[in-house]
Design a protein around this motif. Structure first.
Motif, PDB file in Angstrom:
ATOM      1  N   SER A  77     -29.242 -22.883 -33.934  1.00 11.56           N
ATOM      2  CA  SER A  77     -29.215 -21.533 -33.342  1.00 11.56           C
ATOM      3  C   SER A  77     -28.010 -20.725 -33.842  1.00 11.56           C
ATOM      4  O   SER A  77     -27.705 -19.674 -33.285  1.00 11.56           O
ATOM      5  CB  SER A  77     -29.206 -21.633 -31.822  1.00 11.56           C
ATOM      6  N   ASP A  99     -28.296 -13.782 -38.834  1.00  8.28           N
ATOM      7  CA  ASP A  99     -28.889 -12.703 -38.023  1.00  8.28           C
ATOM      8  C   ASP A  99     -30.409 -12.865 -37.917  1.00  8.28           C
ATOM      9  O   ASP A  99     -30.993 -12.676 -36.851  1.00  8.28           O
ATOM     10  CB  ASP A  99     -28.577 -11.335 -38.637  1.00  8.28           C
ATOM     11  N   ARG A 102     -31.267 -15.817 -35.702  1.00  5.46           N
ATOM     12  CA  ARG A 102     -31.097 -15.484 -34.271  1.00  5.46           C
ATOM     13  C   ARG A 102     -32.240 -14.628 -33.757  1.00  5.46           C
ATOM     14  O   ARG A 102     -32.656 -14.755 -32.599  1.00  5.46           O
ATOM     15  CB  ARG A 102     -29.776 -14.740 -34.052  1.00  5.46           C
ATOM     16  N   ALA A 113     -27.672 -19.633 -17.379  1.00  5.50           N
ATOM     17  CA  ALA A 113     -26.918 -18.639 -18.146  1.00  5.50           C
ATOM     18  C   ALA A 113     -27.337 -17.212 -17.843  1.00  5.50           C
ATOM     19  O   ALA A 113     -27.688 -16.440 -18.727  1.00  5.50           O
ATOM     20  CB  ALA A 113     -27.036 -18.937 -19.643  1.00  5.50           C
ATOM     21  N   PHE A 127     -30.774  -8.118 -22.559  1.00  4.22           N
ATOM     22  CA  PHE A 127     -31.086  -8.994 -23.689  1.00  4.22           C
ATOM     23  C   PHE A 127     -32.141  -8.365 -24.599  1.00  4.22           C
ATOM     24  O   PHE A 127     -32.077  -8.525 -25.822  1.00  4.22           O
ATOM     25  CB  PHE A 127     -31.505 -10.382 -23.205  1.00  4.22           C
ATOM     26  N   TYR A 131     -31.775  -7.658 -28.618  1.00  8.19           N
ATOM     27  CA  TYR A 131     -32.755  -8.075 -29.633  1.00  8.19           C
ATOM     28  C   TYR A 131     -33.409  -6.879 -30.328  1.00  8.19           C
ATOM     29  O   TYR A 131     -34.384  -7.026 -31.056  1.00  8.19           O
ATOM     30  CB  TYR A 131     -33.826  -8.973 -29.005  1.00  8.19           C
TER      31      TYR A 131
ATOM     32  N   GLU B 204     -17.395 -16.508 -19.126  1.00  6.23           N
ATOM     33  CA  GLU B 204     -18.711 -16.584 -19.777  1.00  6.23           C
ATOM     34  C   GLU B 204     -18.912 -17.932 -20.472  1.00  6.23           C
ATOM     35  O   GLU B 204     -20.023 -18.430 -20.561  1.00  6.23           O
ATOM     36  CB  GLU B 204     -18.875 -15.442 -20.779  1.00  6.23           C
ATOM     37  N   ARG B 207     -19.872 -20.377 -17.702  1.00  3.71           N
ATOM     38  CA  ARG B 207     -21.238 -20.185 -17.187  1.00  3.71           C
ATOM     39  C   ARG B 207     -22.294 -20.314 -18.275  1.00  3.71           C
ATOM     40  O   ARG B 207     -23.474 -20.130 -18.011  1.00  3.71           O
ATOM     41  CB  ARG B 207     -21.341 -18.801 -16.533  1.00  3.71           C
ATOM     42  N   SER B 208     -21.865 -20.566 -19.498  1.00  2.00           N
ATOM     43  CA  SER B 208     -22.753 -20.704 -20.665  1.00  2.00           C
ATOM     44  C   SER B 208     -23.440 -19.408 -21.060  1.00  2.00           C
ATOM     45  O   SER B 208     -24.332 -19.416 -21.900  1.00  2.00           O
ATOM     46  CB  SER B 208     -23.829 -21.771 -20.422  1.00  2.00           C
ATOM     47  N   THR B 209     -23.051 -18.293 -20.461  1.00  2.05           N
ATOM     48  CA  THR B 209     -23.689 -17.036 -20.847  1.00  2.05           C
ATOM     49  C   THR B 209     -23.201 -16.570 -22.217  1.00  2.05           C
ATOM     50  O   THR B 209     -23.912 -15.861 -22.917  1.00  2.05           O
ATOM     51  CB  THR B 209     -23.410 -15.933 -19.808  1.00  2.05           C
ATOM     52  N   GLU B 211     -22.707 -18.412 -24.869  1.00  2.00           N
ATOM     53  CA  GLU B 211     -23.517 -19.042 -25.905  1.00  2.00           C
ATOM     54  C   GLU B 211     -24.858 -18.309 -26.034  1.00  2.00           C
ATOM     55  O   GLU B 211     -25.356 -18.087 -27.136  1.00  2.00           O
ATOM     56  CB  GLU B 211     -23.732 -20.517 -25.557  1.00  2.00           C
ATOM     57  N   THR B 212     -25.413 -17.933 -24.889  1.00  2.00           N
ATOM     58  CA  THR B 212     -26.680 -17.199 -24.893  1.00  2.00           C
ATOM     59  C   THR B 212     -26.498 -15.867 -25.621  1.00  2.00           C
ATOM     60  O   THR B 212     -27.379 -15.428 -26.365  1.00  2.00           O
ATOM     61  CB  THR B 212     -27.131 -16.928 -23.442  1.00  2.00           C
ATOM     62  N   LEU B 213     -25.348 -15.252 -25.403  1.00  2.00           N
ATOM     63  CA  LEU B 213     -25.051 -13.967 -26.041  1.00  2.00           C
ATOM     64  C   LEU B 213     -24.876 -14.146 -27.554  1.00  2.00           C
ATOM     65  O   LEU B 213     -25.331 -13.319 -28.350  1.00  2.00           O
ATOM     66  CB  LEU B 213     -23.762 -13.412 -25.425  1.00  2.00           C
ATOM     67  N   LEU B 214     -24.245 -15.262 -27.943  1.00  2.00           N
ATOM     68  CA  LEU B 214     -23.943 -15.479 -29.355  1.00  2.00           C
ATOM     69  C   LEU B 214     -25.184 -15.785 -30.192  1.00  2.00           C
ATOM     70  O   LEU B 214     -25.134 -15.683 -31.415  1.00  2.00           O
ATOM     71  CB  LEU B 214     -22.935 -16.625 -29.514  1.00  2.00           C
ATOM     72  N   ILE B 215     -26.265 -16.188 -29.544  1.00  2.00           N
ATOM     73  CA  ILE B 215     -27.467 -16.468 -30.333  1.00  2.00           C
ATOM     74  C   ILE B 215     -28.425 -15.282 -30.356  1.00  2.00           C
ATOM     75  O   ILE B 215     -29.561 -15.406 -30.793  1.00  2.00           O
ATOM     76  CB  ILE B 215     -28.186 -17.749 -29.853  1.00  2.00           C
ATOM     77  N   THR B 216     -27.952 -14.133 -29.902  1.00  2.00           N
ATOM     78  CA  THR B 216     -28.730 -12.909 -30.102  1.00  2.00           C
ATOM     79  C   THR B 216     -28.288 -12.300 -31.441  1.00  2.00           C
ATOM     80  O   THR B 216     -27.238 -12.673 -31.968  1.00  2.00           O
ATOM     81  CB  THR B 216     -28.453 -11.889 -28.976  1.00  2.00           C
ATOM     82  N   PRO B 217     -29.066 -11.365 -31.982  1.00  2.00           N
ATOM     83  CA  PRO B 217     -28.700 -10.817 -33.302  1.00  2.00           C
ATOM     84  C   PRO B 217     -27.415  -9.998 -33.303  1.00  2.00           C
ATOM     85  O   PRO B 217     -26.915  -9.642 -34.354  1.00  2.00           O
ATOM     86  CB  PRO B 217     -29.892  -9.915 -33.647  1.00  2.00           C
ATOM     87  N   VAL B 218     -26.873  -9.682 -32.143  1.00  2.00           N
ATOM     88  CA  VAL B 218     -25.652  -8.890 -32.103  1.00  2.00           C
ATOM     89  C   VAL B 218     -24.489  -9.690 -32.703  1.00  2.00           C
ATOM     90  O   VAL B 218     -24.383 -10.895 -32.472  1.00  2.00           O
ATOM     91  CB  VAL B 218     -25.347  -8.455 -30.644  1.00  2.00           C
ATOM     92  N   ARG B 220     -20.635 -11.009 -33.580  1.00  2.00           N
ATOM     93  CA  ARG B 220     -19.539 -11.402 -32.689  1.00  2.00           C
ATOM     94  C   ARG B 220     -18.485 -10.306 -32.613  1.00  2.00           C
ATOM     95  O   ARG B 220     -17.843 -10.127 -31.579  1.00  2.00           O
ATOM     96  CB  ARG B 220     -18.951 -12.728 -33.172  1.00  2.00           C
ATOM     97  N   GLU B 385     -15.817 -21.014 -34.098  1.00  2.00           N
ATOM     98  CA  GLU B 385     -16.747 -21.765 -33.253  1.00  2.00           C
ATOM     99  C   GLU B 385     -16.042 -22.766 -32.339  1.00  2.00           C
ATOM    100  O   GLU B 385     -16.450 -22.955 -31.196  1.00  2.00           O
ATOM    101  CB  GLU B 385     -17.779 -22.495 -34.122  1.00  2.00           C
ATOM    102  N   VAL B 389     -17.081 -22.508 -28.310  1.00  2.00           N
ATOM    103  CA  VAL B 389     -17.963 -23.467 -27.651  1.00  2.00           C
ATOM    104  C   VAL B 389     -17.223 -24.568 -26.911  1.00  2.00           C
ATOM    105  O   VAL B 389     -17.843 -25.396 -26.265  1.00  2.00           O
ATOM    106  CB  VAL B 389     -18.978 -24.113 -28.630  1.00  2.00           C
TER     107      VAL B 389
END
Lengths: 273, 391
Positions: A77, A99, A102, A113, A127, A131, B204, B207-209, B211-218, B220, B385, B389
Motif C-alpha cells: 500500500s 500515487d 494508492r 481508523a 476520503f 481520492y 493520528e 489511532r491508525s488514521t 496510515e489510512t491517510l497516507l494510503i490515499t493519493p494525497v 505527504r 517511513e 509508522v
C-alpha cells in the motif's frame, strides 16, 4: 465493470463486467524489508517474498502475530518502501508509481481508523475528496455506500459515539468509496462480535463476486477456509507454503488446515500432537 | 488537497472541547482576568490620590491645618492624642500621623510626621504631604521675595522644567498593559497550538488514521501542509484573541476601561498591521516546530513530553522580554537576533508607536527563516517511513 484512469484516480466506467487483463493484480517478486533498531540491530521483517493475486481472487496471508503480514501489506500500500525486490499493484510499481497504486487500493485494518469528531458522512466525504471525487459524483458515491452498508440511520452521528459494528461498517464504506480494484484487509474481524464479523466476511465475498482482488491477512483458520481461494503461509517474514487451503492440507499430510499451518511454521512439535 | 486536509482539521478542532477551551476561550478569559485585575488596581491607585492623613488635634487651630482640611488632595482625620495616632500607624490603619509642635503658629513652625518606612502606602502618603509642605514653603518664599523686591533667580539660580518628548505616533495607552501584552501575545501563539498539536500527528499515529491517510493519493507534503496551516490558524487566533480582548475592553467605555486607558486607546491600523506582520512568521515558526515534534513522537504522551520541554525554551525569551526593557541590554542590537524575544520586543515597540522598519524586518526575517526550517523539518519527517509508522 470497466475501469479507466481519470487523472491519478482509477474510476469505474459502468461497463458490464470487469475487464482486467489476465495478469496478477498484486505481485511481489523476491521482496524484502528490513528495519534497523538501536537495541535489536537489523530486523528482517519480510524476506524474499514472492506472491501473486489475480482479479476476482481472495488471496490469504496466514501467519501468527509478528509474522510479517502487516509489513507486507504496508509495502503493497506504499506506506513502506521495500528494501529490495519488486512489488506491483494493478500493474503499477509501488516505488515508482505510488500515487497510482494508492488510487487503486482500498485498505482496511484491525483499527477502524475513523475520526471521532467527524460524522460518518463527513468521514466519507473527506476520503472521497482525497481520492479525487468532487461535487455530484462525490455525493452520489457517498450516498451509494451509505445505502449499501445501511449506514443511513447513523450517518450524521459522530464516529466517537458509534458501536464497534457501526464503526466497522463506516470503515468498510471508506475502503470501497472510490471503488478500487484491489482491496487489502489486515485482520478486519479482530475484536469484532460474531454478527459484525459475518457482515465483514459477507462484504469481502461480495467484492470477490464483483471481480475485485482481495488480499486478506488473518490468523483465523475458519476465515481462511471460508474466504480464501489461495493462501500463503508466512512466518518470520518468509513464505513457508502457498496454495489453495486443500492443497496446503495435502502438502502437509495433516488432516486439518490448522495442523497444516503448524507444520509449515515448524510449531507442530512444540504444541504437541 | 491541502485545503481539504486543512478544512477537516479545522472542523475537528472546533468540535474538540480542549481546543475551544485551551486555545480560544482560555486566552480571552485569562486576558479578562488580567485586565480587570489591573483595572481594579488602577482604580484603587486613582482613589488613593487623596490619602488619609491623621493629625493630632492641636490645642489651637492654625491656618495651615485649616488649609490642609480644605485641600482635596488629602483627607485630614483628627485623632485625640499622639499615642492613639501612633497606635493607628503601627497597625497600618493610619498612613501618616502629623503633630504640630506647641510653637507652631498659623503657618510657621515644625510638624512631626510619624510614618512606617516598611509600609509603601505610608511612605507614599509622607511624600504627598512633603510635596504639599514644599509647595506651601515655595508660595511663602515667592511672596516674601516679591515683597522684598528680590528676583527668584537670586535664591533659585537653576530651575528644572519637565517636558514630554514629542512622538510621531501615540502609544496605545495603558502603560501597565503594554508591558504585559506582548508577552501574552507571544505566549498564546505557542500555547494555542500546544493544546492541539500532539493529537494532530502523534494522535493520528495512535489511532491508525494517519496510515489510512497516507494510503490515499494525497501526497505527504500536502498532508503536512494542510495540518501546518490548520495549526498555524489556531496559534494565530489564540494569540490575537489576547489583543482583541484588550481592544474591545479599551473601547467599551466602562469604568474599567477608563481606569486602564485614561486617554483612550490609540492603536493605529499601521501598528496593527505591523503586529500581524511580526506575528504571522512567529506563528509559522511555532507551528512548524510543534508539528515536527508531533510527527517525530511515537504517541501523544511522547509528543507532550517533548512539547513541555520546548515550552520552557519558548518561555525563557518570552519572559525575558518582560524585564529586558528595564536594562541596558534592552537597547542592544543583538536583541533583534534572538528569536521570540525579538518578536515580543517588536510588538511592544509597535504598541508604543516607535517600531522602526529595520527592527521589524530583521525580526520578521528571522522568524520566517525559522518557520521555513520548522515546516521543512515537519515535511521531511512526514516522508520518513520509520517516523510515520512507528508506534
Amino acid at each position: 465493470m470497466r475501469f479507466e484512469w481519470v487523472g491519478t484516480v482509477l474510476r469505474p466506467t459502468g461497463g458490464e463486467s470487469l475487464q482486467w487483463p489476465d495478469k496478477p493484480m498484486v505481485r511481489t517478486e523476491s521482496i524484502s524489508k528490513s528495519f534497523h533498531d538501536a537495541k535489536r540491530g537489523t530486523i528482517e521483517a519480510v524476506v524474499d517474498v514472492s506472491m501473486e493475486a489475480r482479479p476476482g481472487e481472495i488471496f490469504g496471508l496466514l501467519g501468527v502475530n509478528g509474522a510479517g503480514k502487516t509489513t507486507l501489506l504496508r509495502i503493497l500500500s506504499t506506506v513502506l518502501r521495500p528494501s529490495k525486490g519488486v512489488a506491483e499493484v494493478a500493474g503499477f510499481d509501488v516505488v515508482r508509481e505510488p500515487d497510482r497504486v494508492r488510487a487503486s487500493i482500498g485498505f482496511m485494518s484491525t483499527s477502524t481508523a475513523l475520526y471521532g469528531r467527524l460524522t460518518a458522512r463527513e468521514v466519507l466525504e473527506y476520503f472521497g475528496g482525497l481520492y479525487g471525487l468532487k461535487g455530484q459524483e462525490l455525493k452520489s458515491r457517498v450516498d451509494t455506500v451509505i445505502e449499501q452498508l445501511n449506514i443511513g440511520p447513523f450517518a450524521n452521528g459522530l464516529c466517537d459515539k458509534f458501536s464497534t459494528g457501526q464503526k466497522q461498517r463506516v470503515s468498510i464504506a471508506r475502503t470501497i468509496l472510490h471503488n478500487p480494484p484491489v482491496l487489502f484487509f489486515d485482520e478486519p474481524t479482530s475484536g469484532l462480535d460474531v454478527v459484525t464479523s459475518q457482515i465483514v466476511m459477507n462484504f469481502i465475498e461480495q467484492e470477490r463476486r464483483d471481480g475485485k482482488t482481495v488480499v486478506f491477512c488473518t490468523h483465523i483458520m475458519s476465515e481462511v477456509e471460508r474466504l480464501c481461494d489461495r493462501v500463503a503461509i508466512i512466518h518470520d517474514g518468509r513464505i513457508r507454503g502457498t496454495g489453495t487451503p486443500s492443497e496446503l492440507v495435502a502438502q502437509s499430510g495433516e488432516p486439518t488446515l490448522e495442523r497444516a499451518f503448524l507444520k509449515f511454521v515448524g510449531e507442530l512439535q512444540e504444541v504437541g500432537r | 488537497m491541502i485545503g481539504l486536509v486543512f478544512r477537516k482539521e479545522v472542523r475537528e478542532f472546533l468540535r474538540d472541547k480542549r481546543v475551544v477551551s485551551g486555545a480560544l476561550v482560555g486566552p480571552v478569559v485569562l486576558m479578562l482576568v488580567f485586565v480587570f485585575t489591573f483595572a481594579v488596581i488602577a482604580q484603587s491607585l486613582g482613589k488613593s490620590k487623596a490619602p488619609k492623613i491623621h493629625v493630632v488635634a492641636p490645642a489651637q487651630s492654625n491656618a495651615f491645618l485649616a488649609a490642609l482640611e480644605q485641600n482635596p488632595e488629602v483627607q485630614i482625620i483628627r485623632v485625640e492624642n499622639r499615642e492613639r495616632g501612633v497606635e493607628l500607624v503601627k497597625k497600618g490603619q493610619a498612613r501618616v500621623l502629623l503633630e504640630f509642635t506647641p510653637e507652631f503658629t498659623d503657618a510657621t513652625g515644625e510638624i512631626e510626621a510619624v510614618y512606617d518606612p516598611d509600609e509603601a502606602l505610608s511612605t507614599i502618603a509622607l511624600r504627598t504631604f512633603g510635596a504639599m509642605v514644599n509647595a506651601a514653603n515655595r508660595a511663602q518664599l515667592d511672596q516674601t521675595l516679591a515683597q522684598a523686591g528680590i528676583a527668584k533667580e537670586a535664591v533659585e539660580p537653576i530651575r528644572l522644567k519637565e517636558v514630554e518628548v514629542p512622538k510621531d505616533q501615540k502609544a496605545m495607552g495603558g502603560s501597565t498593559l503594554i508591558g504585559l501584552l506582548p508577552y501574552l501575545i507571544v505566549i498564546w501563539a505557542f500555547y494555542g497550538g500546544f493544546s492541539v498539536v500532539s493529537d494532530l500527528v502523534a494522535g493520528e499515529k495512535e489511532r491508525s488514521t494517519l496510515e489510512t491517510l497516507l494510503i490515499t493519493p494525497v501526497s505527504r507534503t500536502q498532508v503536512a501542509m494542510g495540518k501546518f496551516l490548520a495549526l498555524g490558524c489556531v496559534c494565530l487566533i489564540s494569540s490575537l484573541s489576547s489583543l482583541v480582548t484588550v481592544l474591545i475592553i479599551g473601547v467599551s467605555g466602562t469604568s474599567y476601561a477608563k481606569a486602564l486607558f485614561p486617554e483612550g486607546i490609540h492603536l493605529t491600523p499601521l501598528a496593527l498591521l505591523a503586529i500581524l506582520a511580526i506575528l504571522i512568521p512567529l506563528v509559522a515558526f511555532f507551528a512548524g516546530l510543534m508539528l515536527a515534534i508531533s510527527a517525530f513522537a511515537k504517541n501523544t504522551r511522547e509528543a507532550q513530553t517533548h512539547l513541555t520541554l520546548l515550552s520552557f525554551v519558548v518561555l525563557i525569551p518570552a519572559i525575558s522580554s518582560q524585564f529586558i526593557g528595564f536594562t541596558e541590554a534592552g537597547r542592544a542590537w543583538w536583541i533583534k537576533l534572538v528569536p521570540i524575544l525579538n518578536s515580543s520586543d517588536a510588538i511592544r515597540s509597535a504598541l508604543l508607536g516607535r517600531l522602526d522598519a529595520e527592527s521589524a524586518l530583521v525580526t520578521i526575517g528571522i522568524s520566517l527563516v525559522l518557520g521555513a526550517i520548522g515546516v521543512i523539518t515537519a515535511i521531511k519527517l512526514f516522508e520518513r517511513e520509520e517516523v510515520l509508522v512507528r508506534i
